[in-house]
Structure formats: structure tokens, C-alpha cells
Scaffold this active site. Structure first.
Site, PDB file in Angstrom:
ATOM      1  N   HIS A  92      35.994  42.148  45.952  1.00 42.98           N
ATOM      2  CA  HIS A  92      35.715  43.216  44.994  1.00 42.98           C
ATOM      3  C   HIS A  92      35.531  44.519  45.746  1.00 42.98           C
ATOM      4  CE1 HIS A  92      33.969  45.384  41.627  1.00 42.98           C
ATOM      5  NE2 HIS A  92      34.481  44.437  40.877  1.00 42.98           N
ATOM      6  N   ASP A 115      36.194  37.042  37.665  1.00 39.82           N
ATOM      7  CA  ASP A 115      37.363  36.330  37.158  1.00 39.82           C
ATOM      8  C   ASP A 115      37.487  34.902  37.687  1.00 39.82           C
ATOM      9  OD1 ASP A 115      38.441  38.414  35.587  1.00 39.82           O
ATOM     10  OD2 ASP A 115      39.112  39.430  37.388  1.00 39.82           O
TER      11      ASP A 115
HETATM   12  N1  CMC Z   1      42.165  37.206  49.487  1.00 38.46           N
HETATM   13  C1  CMC Z   1      42.413  37.465  50.791  1.00 38.46           C
HETATM   14  N2  CMC Z   1      42.103  38.591  51.438  1.00 38.46           N
HETATM   15  C2  CMC Z   1      41.502  39.542  50.704  1.00 38.46           C
HETATM   16  C3  CMC Z   1      41.201  39.386  49.341  1.00 38.46           C
HETATM   17  C4  CMC Z   1      41.556  38.147  48.729  1.00 38.46           C
HETATM   18  N3  CMC Z   1      41.293  37.924  47.443  1.00 38.46           N
HETATM   19  N4  CMC Z   1      40.609  40.495  48.878  1.00 38.46           N
HETATM   20  C5  CMC Z   1      40.525  41.350  49.904  1.00 38.46           C
HETATM   21  N5  CMC Z   1      41.063  40.769  51.014  1.00 38.46           N
HETATM   22  C6  CMC Z   1      41.116  41.359  52.372  1.00 38.46           C
HETATM   23  C7  CMC Z   1      42.192  42.405  52.493  1.00 38.46           C
HETATM   24  O1  CMC Z   1      43.422  41.843  52.934  1.00 38.46           O
HETATM   25  C8  CMC Z   1      41.594  43.335  53.521  1.00 38.46           C
HETATM   26  O2  CMC Z   1      41.732  42.743  54.795  1.00 38.46           O
HETATM   27  P1  CMC Z   1      41.916  43.676  56.104  1.00 38.46           P
HETATM   28  O3  CMC Z   1      40.676  44.483  56.193  1.00 38.46           O
HETATM   29  O4  CMC Z   1      42.113  42.713  57.217  1.00 38.46           O
HETATM   30  O5  CMC Z   1      43.137  44.516  55.831  1.00 38.46           O
HETATM   31  C9  CMC Z   1      40.106  43.323  53.173  1.00 38.46           C
HETATM   32  O6  CMC Z   1      39.872  42.033  52.562  1.00 38.46           O
HETATM   33  C10 CMC Z   1      39.661  44.424  52.223  1.00 38.46           C
HETATM   34  O7  CMC Z   1      40.510  44.348  51.071  1.00 38.46           O
HETATM   35  P2  CMC Z   1      41.036  45.596  50.268  1.00 38.46           P
HETATM   36  O8  CMC Z   1      42.326  45.227  49.629  1.00 38.46           O
HETATM   37  O9  CMC Z   1      40.996  46.818  51.138  1.00 38.46           O
HETATM   38  O10 CMC Z   1      39.889  45.734  49.206  1.00 38.46           O
HETATM   39  P3  CMC Z   1      39.991  46.521  47.855  1.00 38.46           P
HETATM   40  O11 CMC Z   1      38.634  46.977  47.563  1.00 38.46           O
HETATM   41  O12 CMC Z   1      41.070  47.543  47.894  1.00 38.46           O
HETATM   42  O13 CMC Z   1      40.490  45.400  46.815  1.00 38.46           O
HETATM   43  C11 CMC Z   1      40.477  43.701  45.192  1.00 38.46           C
HETATM   44  C12 CMC Z   1      39.655  44.770  45.901  1.00 38.46           C
HETATM   45  C13 CMC Z   1      39.652  43.121  44.049  1.00 38.46           C
HETATM   46  C14 CMC Z   1      41.733  44.347  44.580  1.00 38.46           C
HETATM   47  C15 CMC Z   1      40.866  42.599  46.195  1.00 38.46           C
HETATM   48  O14 CMC Z   1      39.711  41.987  46.704  1.00 38.46           O
HETATM   49  C16 CMC Z   1      41.807  41.559  45.602  1.00 38.46           C
HETATM   50  O15 CMC Z   1      43.019  41.760  45.596  1.00 38.46           O
HETATM   51  N6  CMC Z   1      41.258  40.410  45.052  1.00 38.46           N
HETATM   52  C17 CMC Z   1      42.061  39.445  44.383  1.00 38.46           C
HETATM   53  C18 CMC Z   1      42.343  39.890  42.958  1.00 38.46           C
HETATM   54  C19 CMC Z   1      41.124  39.789  42.080  1.00 38.46           C
HETATM   55  O16 CMC Z   1      40.412  38.792  42.066  1.00 38.46           O
HETATM   56  N7  CMC Z   1      40.879  40.843  41.270  1.00 38.46           N
HETATM   57  C20 CMC Z   1      39.759  40.886  40.329  1.00 38.46           C
HETATM   58  C21 CMC Z   1      38.702  41.874  40.717  1.00 38.46           C
HETATM   59  S1  CMC Z   1      37.175  41.679  39.781  1.00 38.46           S
HETATM   60  C22 CMC Z   1      37.585  42.112  38.166  1.00 38.46           C
HETATM   61  C23 CMC Z   1      37.820  43.562  37.995  1.00 38.46           C
HETATM   62  O17 CMC Z   1      36.856  44.319  37.850  1.00 38.46           O
HETATM   63  O18 CMC Z   1      38.968  43.964  38.005  1.00 38.46           O
END
Ligand code: CMC
Length: 428
Positions: free
Chosen positions: A310, A367
Site C-alpha cells: 500500500h 483487498d
Molecule cells: N508484490 C511485489 N512487490 C511489490 C508489491 C506487491 N504487491 N507492492 C509493492 N512491491 C514492491 C515494488 O516492486 C517496489 O520494489 P522496489 O523498491 O524494489 O522497486 C516496492 O515494493 C515499492 O512499491 P511501489 O510500487 O513503489 O509502491 P506504490 O506505493 O507505488 O504502490 C501499490 C502501491 C498498492 C500499487 C502496490 O503495492 C501494488 O501494486 N500492490 C498490488 C496491487 C494491490 O493490491 N492494490 C490494492 C491497493 S489497496 C486498495 C486501494 O486503496 O486501492
């Protein structure tokens, strides 16, 4: 804060010192006001994905992602989940206070009176192709509401947000149920005046001429709780979309329709459907969880563990903790043994003990377990994100309303141009 009490951050730039006011929210969140930066220096700030950017002042919801705190209008979500109904929570978000008995009665009755969809809109459902995703149908139908209620402009909404908000919260529930009935080829079921919000929705979804629906109070309570937990989450992608679109003085329905589209993405609300899809794939691979965890960690593989991670929470998402418990309770009460729940718990255990996920503070989010409850209730997978949207509506409306009342300027970020420099047209 008076001028003399204001603290400043100093920016040393091109031999000048620029003083930037420091802001502090009621929960001691700190920010730096850069609104005069470009005017004074010619510089802009760059923050793709808005990791550090506050786009507004808001009184709706407070989150402390480090401590796992979520409060609507000051009230902890745990208290609302335990004691309130979704309708009370919606009222709280819209009015900044919990309703008293009289107010709740009036609000519920308004919801009831506005639950019908304009009859002409029923025909719209015939135009969608078979297999159309309900989220696309939902955003289209909400946008279409503008054409049926054209008087809902910014001015009348300021005066009568109660009616428009209630109409939206009630009608969207009807649209969602009609979209489902249409998708399975069954006759639509009209809303009933004698049923409260969640029971009414379940009845519209599952009642049929050949098998009347019997309202189950445990199912109703579980749905109520899920909608409460989804009701707001401050400046998430879809809410920011609603505020951004609305900032161009777009009406409420069109702004919410844009929010629904934003929510449908798998990184946002669409994740609840993607989680079940992922769990099923793991099941098909004979439960080889480790293989999926390794894929999620592989930087050359776009796969992510859905329902994990998140932007704001760097610890357990408080909503996920409540949902996980409810999941167990409901499945036990309904005597359902869902192998996907066991698999999800095993996956959570493996991922939360893995260094990759620990170092990045990746925990189950809202989720991760919600889909298992929806499955137990009988909601089909392609409707999961629609359920999220139903829950998020009061939050979107509260933010739209707040945005309007703040006389917000149009949202218009800047950019750092990285394209070609001046060149000239050449004749072919
Ligand atoms: N699986 C594997 N690696 C992950 C995941 C995941 N679910 N989420 C984040 N990471 C890694 C990402 O690759 C990055 O690694 P590095 O620092 O080595 O590059 C690090 O963790 C930080 O991730 P980010 O993409 O910079 O984080 P963000 O804040 O931009 O993304 C997120 C947040 C929710 C989009 C992401 O965690 C994700 O894609 N999760 C899976 C989809 C999901 O469950 N979404 C629902 C979110 S909760 C409901 C809502 O409010 O929408």
C-alpha cells in the site's frame, strides 16, 4: 495560526533564500507550502506519483500509515465497524457528525425514496455487449444520470447536496444490482421500501421469480461491515480523480463516474478481483505458493502479489485485519469451507516472513481477504470492484462536496518538458 507564529523552511536557491511556510494539520502532519515557489523562483517541484505531494486540505479522513490508524471524521474505523451501519457511516462522512435518531430516519427514508432508477435508463442495459465488465457499465450509467437530472449543477448542489448525494448512494446500488441481473439474463428486481440498505441490495441481487431470497442477518452484517471499511480513504487514486475532475466544475455524477473508472484498475479497487484470480492460479499450480512469491520478487517479472502493499500503510492495513476476522466468522456461521481462505492465510504467512516483503513493508491490504467474503455471500467475481465502489461512494461525495466548498482552483499540474527543442516544419 497568526503570521507571527508561522514557522518557515528555508530554501537556498540561485543565491537567494526563499522562506516557505510550514503547515501542520490537527494530527501534527507536517507540510511545506510551496504555492508561491514558481512565482518567486521560476522553479517547480517534481513528484511523479505524488509520493510527497499534498493536493488539498481535508477534514474527512485521517490515516497514519506508520501506525495503521484510520479514522472517518475523527472516529476510528474499528469502532464504526463494530457499532455502526453503512448508512450511519455514510451520514457521518457527508455531514461531519453521526446522525441522531430523527436524522437517521429522515436519511434512510430519503435513500428509500430515491432508490428507483429512471425507467428509461433500464433500456440502457440492453445496449451493453454480453460480458461487459460491470465496472464499465457502472461508470457509464452514473455518467448517464447527468442527462436525467440535468439541474444538478454546482450551485444547486451546494444548496441541496443532501438530495443529490442520497440519490446517488441509493441509485448506484440499484444500477449495480440491475447490471448483475442483466449479465445473468434474469429479470431485474426492484428496490423494496421495507428493506434497509444492504438487505435491499442483496434482495435485488438474489431474489428471483423461481427462488425468493431470504435475508440472512449474518450476510447483511458482513456486507454492511465491508461497505463501512471501504467508505473512505482520503486522497487515494479514485478520490483524487473525483476531486480533480470536479475542480473543472464538472457536476457530481460525471466526477463520480470518473472516480469509478479510476477505481477499476487492478492496482486500485480492481485488486479484489485480481486476488481471487491469483489464488485460483496458485491452486491450479497445486498450491505452489513459493513459486508465486518468487515471481513477485523477480524484478524482470511484472507479476505482483495482489492484495499486498500500500502506498500509505507501512504496517498492517487496519481494514485487512478486521476483514480477515470477519471472513473467519462468516464462513463459520454459513458453514462454508473455502479452500481459498486457507491458501490466502498460507500465502500471507509466507510473504510476511520473507525478507523482500519485510524490507519493503508489504502487508495484506483491504483487498486481500474481502473477495473471500464476497464469494461466501454469492457475489460474482466481476462484481467485487463494484462492491468497493458502492462502499466508496459516500467518501467520494464528501470529498467532492468539500472540494466545492473550498472554492478549489482547477487542478492543473505542471511538467518538466523533455521533448525536442524548437525545429521547423519541412515540406514533404
Ligand atoms: N508484490 C511485489 N512487490 C511489490 C508489491 C506487491 N504487491 N507492492 C509493492 N512491491 C514492491 C515494488 O516492486 C517496489 O520494489 P522496489 O523498491 O524494489 O522497486 C516496492 O515494493 C515499492 O512499491 P511501489 O510500487 O513503489 O509502491 P506504490 O506505493 O507505488 O504502490 C501499490 C502501491 C498498492 C500499487 C502496490 O503495492 C501494488 O501494486 N500492490 C498490488 C496491487 C494491490 O493490491 N492494490 C490494492 C491497493 S489497496 C486498495 C486501494 O486503496 O486501492
Amino acid at each position: 495560526m497568526s503570521e507571527s507564529e508561522t514557522k518557515y523552511a528555508e530554501l537556498h536557491l540561485d543565491g537567494k533564500v526563499i522562506r516557505l511556510p510550514i503547515l501542520e494539520g490537527t494530527e501534527q502532519e507536517k507540510g511545506i507550502d510551496i504555492s508561491a515557489l514558481r512565482k518567486e523562483t521560476g522553479y517547480i517541484t517534481v513528484d511523479p506519483g505524488f509520493f510527497n505531494t499534498g493536493a488539498c486540505y481535508s477534514k474527512v479522513t485521517f490515516i497514519d500509515g506508520e501506525k495503521g490508524i484510520l479514522r472517518y471524521r475523527g472516529i476510528p474505523v474499528e469502532e464504526l465497524a463494530e457499532k455502526a451501519t453503512f448508512v450511519q457511516t455514510a451520514y457521518l462522512l457527508l455531514h461531519d457528525r453521526l446522525p441522531n435518531e430523527k436524522q437517521l430516519k429522515a436519511f434512510s427514508s430519503l435513500l428509500n425514496l430515491n432508490s428507483m432508477l429512471h425507467e428509461d435508463m433500464r433500456h440502457f442495459f440492453d445496449g451493453f455487449p454480453r460480458g461487459a465488465h460491470p465496472m464499465h457499465i457502472l461508470s457509464t450509467m452514473i455518467n448517464a444520470l447527468c442527462t436525467f437530472y440535468p439541474n444538478v449543477d454546482m450551485l444547486s448542489l451546494k444548496e441541496d447536496i443532501n438530495l443529490s448525494a442520497t440519490r446517488l448512494i441509493s441509485t448506484v446500488r440499484t444500477v449495480a444490482a440491475f447490471a448483475y441481473k442483466k449479465s445473468i439474463g434474469e429479470p431485474i428486481v426492484y428496490p423494496r421500501y421495507d428493506l434497509p440498505y444492504c438487505a435491499n441490495f442483496l434482495n435485488m441481487m438474489f431474489d428471483s421469480p423461481v427462488k425468493p431470497y431470504e435475508v440472512n442477518k449474518d450476510v447483511v452484517r458482513a456486507l454492511d461491515l465491508l461497505l463501512i471499511l471501504h467508505a473512505d480513504h482520503e486522497q487515494n487514486c479514485s478520490t483524487t480523480t473525483v476531486r480533480t475532475v470536479g475542480s473543472a466544475q464538472v457536476d457530481l455524477y460525471a466526477s463520480i463516474s470518473a472516480g469509478v473508472s479510476a477505481l477499476s484498475g487492478p492496482l486500485h479497487g480492481g485488486a479484489n478481483q485480481a486476488v481471487i484470480d491469483m489464488l485460483r492460479k496458485i491452486m491450479r499450480s497445486e498450491g505452489n505458493i513459493q513459486k508465486f512469491v518468487e515471481r513477485a520478487k523477480d524484478k524482470n517479472n511484472p507479476f505482483r502479489l495482489m492484495g499486498f502493499g500500500h502506498r500509505i500503510y507501512k504496517t498492517f492495513d487496519p481494514r485487512a485485519t478486521i476483514i480477515k476476522k470477519t471472513c473467519h466468522d462468516l464462513l463459520e456461521k454459513l458453514k462454508i469451507n473455502d479452500p481459498l481462505l486457507d491458501l490466502a492465510m498460507e500465502l500471507e504467512d509466507i510473504a510476511t516472513h520473507d525478507d523482500y516483503f519485510i524490507e519493503r513493508n508489504l502487508y495484506p491490504n483491504v483487498d486481500f481477504y474481502s473477495g473471500i467474503i464476497y464469494r461466501a455471500i454469492g457475489i460474482p467475481e466481476n462484481m467485487f470492484t463494484v462492491m468497493f465502489a458502492l462502499g466508496r461512494l459516500p467518501g467520494w461525495i464528501a470529498h467532492w462536496q468539500e472540494m466545492i466548498s473550498q472554492n478549489t482552483k482547477i487542478s492543473r499540474p505542471r511538467q518538466i518538458y523533455t521533448g525536442k527543442t524548437l525545429r521547423h516544419y519541412e515540406k514533404i
